[in-house]
Design an enzyme around this catalytic site. Structure first.
Site, PDB file in Angstrom:
ATOM      1  N   SER A  77      67.218 -35.372  33.255  1.00  0.00           N
ATOM      2  CA  SER A  77      66.514 -34.172  33.711  1.00  0.00           C
ATOM      3  C   SER A  77      67.141 -32.905  33.116  1.00  0.00           C
ATOM      4  CB  SER A  77      66.568 -34.078  35.236  1.00  0.00           C
ATOM      5  OG  SER A  77      66.085 -35.262  35.814  1.00  0.00           O
TER       6      SER A  77
HETATM    7  N1  SAH Z   1      68.936 -38.978  37.395  1.00  0.00           N
HETATM    8  C1  SAH Z   1      68.873 -39.371  35.999  1.00  0.00           C
HETATM    9  C2  SAH Z   1      67.494 -39.257  35.400  1.00  0.00           C
HETATM   10  C3  SAH Z   1      66.553 -40.186  36.032  1.00  0.00           C
HETATM   11  S1  SAH Z   1      65.077 -40.639  35.163  1.00  0.00           S
HETATM   12  C4  SAH Z   1      69.916 -38.642  35.152  1.00  0.00           C
HETATM   13  O1  SAH Z   1      70.675 -37.832  35.696  1.00  0.00           O
HETATM   14  O2  SAH Z   1      69.997 -38.927  33.955  1.00  0.00           O
HETATM   15  C5  SAH Z   1      64.476 -41.779  36.391  1.00  0.00           C
HETATM   16  C6  SAH Z   1      65.124 -43.129  36.362  1.00  0.00           C
HETATM   17  O3  SAH Z   1      64.636 -43.868  37.466  1.00  0.00           O
HETATM   18  C7  SAH Z   1      64.805 -43.945  35.119  1.00  0.00           C
HETATM   19  O4  SAH Z   1      65.996 -44.289  34.453  1.00  0.00           O
HETATM   20  C8  SAH Z   1      64.087 -45.187  35.673  1.00  0.00           C
HETATM   21  O5  SAH Z   1      64.377 -46.370  34.967  1.00  0.00           O
HETATM   22  C9  SAH Z   1      64.622 -45.239  37.093  1.00  0.00           C
HETATM   23  N2  SAH Z   1      63.815 -45.981  38.079  1.00  0.00           N
HETATM   24  C10 SAH Z   1      62.459 -46.080  38.164  1.00  0.00           C
HETATM   25  N3  SAH Z   1      62.104 -46.839  39.231  1.00  0.00           N
HETATM   26  C11 SAH Z   1      63.264 -47.237  39.838  1.00  0.00           C
HETATM   27  C12 SAH Z   1      63.544 -48.036  40.989  1.00  0.00           C
HETATM   28  N4  SAH Z   1      62.582 -48.576  41.745  1.00  0.00           N
HETATM   29  N5  SAH Z   1      64.857 -48.235  41.313  1.00  0.00           N
HETATM   30  C13 SAH Z   1      65.844 -47.689  40.560  1.00  0.00           C
HETATM   31  N6  SAH Z   1      65.627 -46.932  39.466  1.00  0.00           N
HETATM   32  C14 SAH Z   1      64.355 -46.686  39.113  1.00  0.00           C
END
Ligand code: SAH
Length: 234
Positions: A62
Site C-alpha cells: 500500500s
Molecule cells: N499489508 C500489505 C499489503 C497487502 S495487499 C503490505 O504492507 O505490504 C493484500 C494481501 O492480502 C495480498 O498479499 C493478498 O494475497 C492477501 N490476502 C487476500 N486474501 C487473503 C486471505 N483470505 N487471508 C490472508 N491474506 C489474504
C-alpha cells in the site's frame, strides 16, 4: 536526493496533508525502512507516495499515506495485540510493530503483531523482510486464510486491533468474535476497484458501532468470507 532526504520530505508532506498526526506513528514511519519491504528493483521508489507491485502476484504494498492513515484509524497504542489480514510485503506489520512494541519501550510492555498471508510466496517474502529488518520478535507471519481469524475460528476475544488490507464483501464474523471489548477493527468493504473503509468498535456491551471513514482501493480478500470467484487463481 538521498533516500533519507526523500523519506523526510514525504513524512513532512503527509503530516501537512493530515494523513498522520500521532508522534508514535511518525516515529514508526521514520524507523521502518520501506526500501527493505518493496519488491527487489523498486528500492529507489520506496518514498514516493504510491502503491508498488509485489512481483507478478498482482498484489501491492500500500501507499505510505494509506499505511499511516490505517494506524490513525486503528488508534494503535503501545501494548496492543494486533491481527493483520494480508501480510503482503510485511511493511504494514512492521509499522504496527513499531507502534505496539517500540524499541525504546521496556519489553514487558510490548504488544505483538500477528499477520496472515494466503499466498505462500508472499508469506515467505513477508517473513524474510520481517527477519532481515529485526522485527521477528514482535511480528509473527502466518501462511493461511486470515478471514477465519487466528487461530482459525477460535472464539476467544484476543485482539485489541484487527486490520484487513484486502477488501471483503462484509466483515468476516470470525474476526468480530476475536476482537476484544473496546477493540477496533478497520476493513475495506465492497466489490470493485473502490471500496468503503469502515471502522468497527466493539462496545463493552458486546454491541458494535460501525463508521464509514473514506473511499479506498484495495485488492480483494480471498477464501471463505472473501470473494470466492478469485479462488481459482490461487
Ligand atoms: N499489508 C500489505 C499489503 C497487502 S495487499 C503490505 O504492507 O505490504 C493484500 C494481501 O492480502 C495480498 O498479499 C493478498 O494475497 C492477501 N490476502 C487476500 N486474501 C487473503 C486471505 N483470505 N487471508 C490472508 N491474506 C489474504
Amino acid at each position: 536526493m538521498s533516500l533519507f532526504e526523500k523519506k523526510k520530505k514525504l513524512i513532512q508532506d503527509l503530516i501537512r496533508s493530515g494523513y498522520v498526526k500521532n508522534e508514535l506513528y511518525i516515529e514508526a514511519f521514520m524507523k521502518v525502512p520501506r526500501e527493505k519491504f518493496v519488491w527487489p528493483g523498486y528500492e529507489e521508489e520506496a518514498y514516493i507516495d504510491t502503491p508498488l507491485p509485489l512481483g507478478n502476484t498482482g498484489q501491492t504494498i500500500s501507499a505510505p499515506h494509506m499505511c499511516l492513515y490505517l494506524l490513525e484509524a486503528l488508534e494503535v497504542k503501545v501494548g496492543d495485540v494486533v491481527l493483520e489480514i494480508g501480510a503482503g510485503s510485511g511493511y504494514q506489520a512492521a509499522l504496527l510493530a513499531e507502534c505496539v512494541a517500540p524499541s525504546t519501550v521496556d519489553r514487558s510492555l510490548w504488544g505483538h503483531v500477528y499477520t496472515i498471508e494466503i499466498r505462500p510466496e508472499l508469506a515467505k517474502f513477508a517473513k524474510e523482510n520481517i527477519a532481515k529488518t529485526g522485527y521477528s520478535d514482535r511480528v509473527t507471519v502466518i501462511q493461511g486464510n486470515g478471514s477465519l481469524g487466528y487461530p482459525p475460528n477460535d472464539p476467544t476475544e484476543r485482539y485489541d486491533k484487527i486490520l484487513l488490507t484486502a477488501s471483503a464483501p462484509d466483515v468476516p464474523p470470525p474476526l468480530l468474535k476475536q476482537l476484544k471489548k473496546g477493540g477496533i477493527l478497520v476493513a475495506p468493504i465492497g466489490k470493485g476497484y473502490f471500496q468503503e473503509l469502515i471502522k468497527v468498535v466493539k462496545l463493552e456491551s458486546g454491541a458494535y458501532k460501525r463508521m464509514f471513514l473514506t473511499t479506498v482501493a484495495f485488492v480483494p480478500l480471498r477464501g471463505m468470507y472473501g470473494w470466492r470467484e478469485y479462488d481459482e487463481e490461487l
